[in-house]
Design an enzyme around this catalytic site. Structure first.
Site, PDB file in Angstrom:
ATOM      1  N   ILE A 184       1.101  -0.894  -0.288  1.00  0.00           N
ATOM      2  CA  ILE A 184       0.456  -0.222  -0.063  1.00  0.00           C
ATOM      3  C   ILE A 184       0.572   1.054   0.137  1.00  0.00           C
ATOM      4  CG2 ILE A 184      -0.833  -0.372   2.809  1.00  0.00           C
ATOM      5  CD1 ILE A 184      -2.798   1.526  -0.121  1.00  0.00           C
ATOM      6  N   GLY A 189      -5.486  -7.604   0.336  1.00  0.00           N
ATOM      7  CA  GLY A 189      -5.255  -6.758   1.397  1.00  0.00           C
ATOM      8  C   GLY A 189      -5.293  -5.233   1.515  1.00  0.00           C
ATOM      9  N   GLU A 190      -5.505  -4.079   2.983  1.00  0.00           N
ATOM     10  CA  GLU A 190      -4.627  -2.999   2.854  1.00  0.00           C
ATOM     11  C   GLU A 190      -5.145  -1.819   1.912  1.00  0.00           C
ATOM     12  OE1 GLU A 190      -0.453  -3.685   2.281  1.00  0.00           O
ATOM     13  OE2 GLU A 190      -0.123  -5.280   3.288  1.00  0.00           O
ATOM     14  N   GLY A 191      -6.199  -2.128   0.953  1.00  0.00           N
ATOM     15  CA  GLY A 191      -6.636  -0.744   0.129  1.00  0.00           C
ATOM     16  C   GLY A 191      -5.807  -0.646  -0.785  1.00  0.00           C
ATOM     17  N   THR A 192      -5.498  -2.348  -1.257  1.00  0.00           N
ATOM     18  CA  THR A 192      -4.417  -1.579  -2.387  1.00  0.00           C
ATOM     19  C   THR A 192      -4.408  -1.985  -3.750  1.00  0.00           C
ATOM     20  OG1 THR A 192      -4.279  -4.649  -1.680  1.00  0.00           O
ATOM     21  CG2 THR A 192      -2.248  -3.277  -1.613  1.00  0.00           C
TER      22      THR A 192
END
Length: 345
Positions: A93, A311-314
């Site tokens: 991210i 995940g992480e907003g990637t």
């Protein structure tokens, strides 16, 4: 419980936006989904010349008590170690945020670790992780309401700094278990269809995860109301994201929706206020089992299918340039008249 005043999308400029798009130097409809997205963002901002200002992705981290009961191949301490990696700029991210000039904010929603005040982590900690819902409710009603409010307040602050487009990411060992149960209870879909490999279970581990979650559900005596499901099975990060998304929609921000965990927060938020979906752009389809089912529930068509499940907003970060392209062509591309090009009859 906080009340959110989310208005339905204002569509009064739809026709004018369509006309502006159709008069660009291109065949009608030839920019496909970019045209739909330009129109959507124009309606969110109620303007023929929308702008994307100060994009932010907020990554919420928290620990889950259920992680100690065998639902994840990774130990709980990986949550805080990954937060430290975020702060060191070493995670995916961070790389994508830097590439696309997106401000990445890391929030401790309830990690089982105390970060140094100088670390740069935003402290919104409710507790050092949730309780294990194998035995009891993950959080109290008071903690649920506190988490919703803290998510809302953080978005309000970002909006006041001038941002009008926001995405969300998460970090929390065992949070795919919470997301799977949220999907199961809010959509009435078989649990087996909702439970996926998370951080990498083999077949045996996946079966064990499914059995543990089945045991937890067998003890649940609550209803299928979103607030009750989030309180009993949620994580502090998931609840904070739900509150943050609801506030973002109330403030008419464009919401970039990431993968499985983030969509579970949105699914719950949409049960609280259905109009939230008017402000969402679904950035990608996660490889995590169950995400397509969530997207189907929300009648959502994501921009990308890259086989991602980090995940992480990637997913939101990778898709952001497409959203920029939609706004840029609307604002910067010449019309037939501007360019002196003959239009079709």
């Amino acid at each position: 419980m906080i009340q959110y005043n989310i208005e339905a999308l204002n569509t009064e400029k739809t026709e004018a936006l369509q006309q502006k798009i159709d008069l660009k130097t291109k065949p009608l409809g030839s920019l496909g989904k970019l045209e739909e997205m330009a129109k959507h963002i124009g309606c969110i901002q109620n303007t023929l010349s929308p702008e994307l200002k100060k994009p932010v992705i907020m990554v919420f981290a928290a620990d889950h008590g259920i992680a100690n009961d065998g639902v994840s191949p990774y130990p709980q301490e990986v949550t805080w170690q990954m937060v430290a990696n975020f702060m060191g700029g070493g995670a995916a991210i961070n790389v994508f945020g830097k590439q696309h000039d997106i401000d990445i904010r890391i929030i401790d929603a309830g990690v089982n670790y105390d970060f140094d005040k100088s670390s740069g982590v935003l402290n919104a900690k409710i507790a050092h992780g949730t309780k294990s819902y194998l035995n009891e409710s993950a959080m109290t009603t008071e903690q649920f309401e506190q988490a919703m409010k803290r998510g809302s307040d953080l978005v309000e602050r970002i909006h006041s700094e001038g941002s009008n487009i926001i995405g969300f990411g998460e970090m929390g060992i065992a949070n795919t278990s919470s997301a799977a149960i949220i999907l199961h209870l809010l959509s009435n879909i078989e649990l087996s269809a909702c439970v996926g490999r998370g951080t990498g279970w083999d077949d045996e581990g996946l079966q064990r995860k499914y059995e543990i979650l089945g045991r937890a559900l067998a003890k649940y005596r609550g209803t299928n109301k979103a607030e009750e499901v989030l309180t009993y099975f949620g994580g502090f990060e998931i609840v904070m994201i739900a509150g943050a998304m609801l506030k973002a929609a109330e403030l008419k921000m464009t919401i970039m929706v990431d993968g499985f965990i983030i969509t579970s927060a949105l699914l719950a938020a949409s049960k609280i206020s259905p109009n939230i979906l008017d402000y969402c752009i679904f950035t990608h389809k996660s490889q995590e089992k169950g995400h397509q089912l969530m997207l189907d529930q929300l009648k959502a068509k994501p921009l990308l299918d890259m086989g991602m499940r980090l995940g992480e907003g990637t997913g939101a970060a990778v898709a952001f340039p497409l959203i920029q392209s939609a706004v840029n062509f609307l604002n910067e591309m010449a019309s037939f008249e501007d360019a002196g090009v003959s239009n079709a009859d």
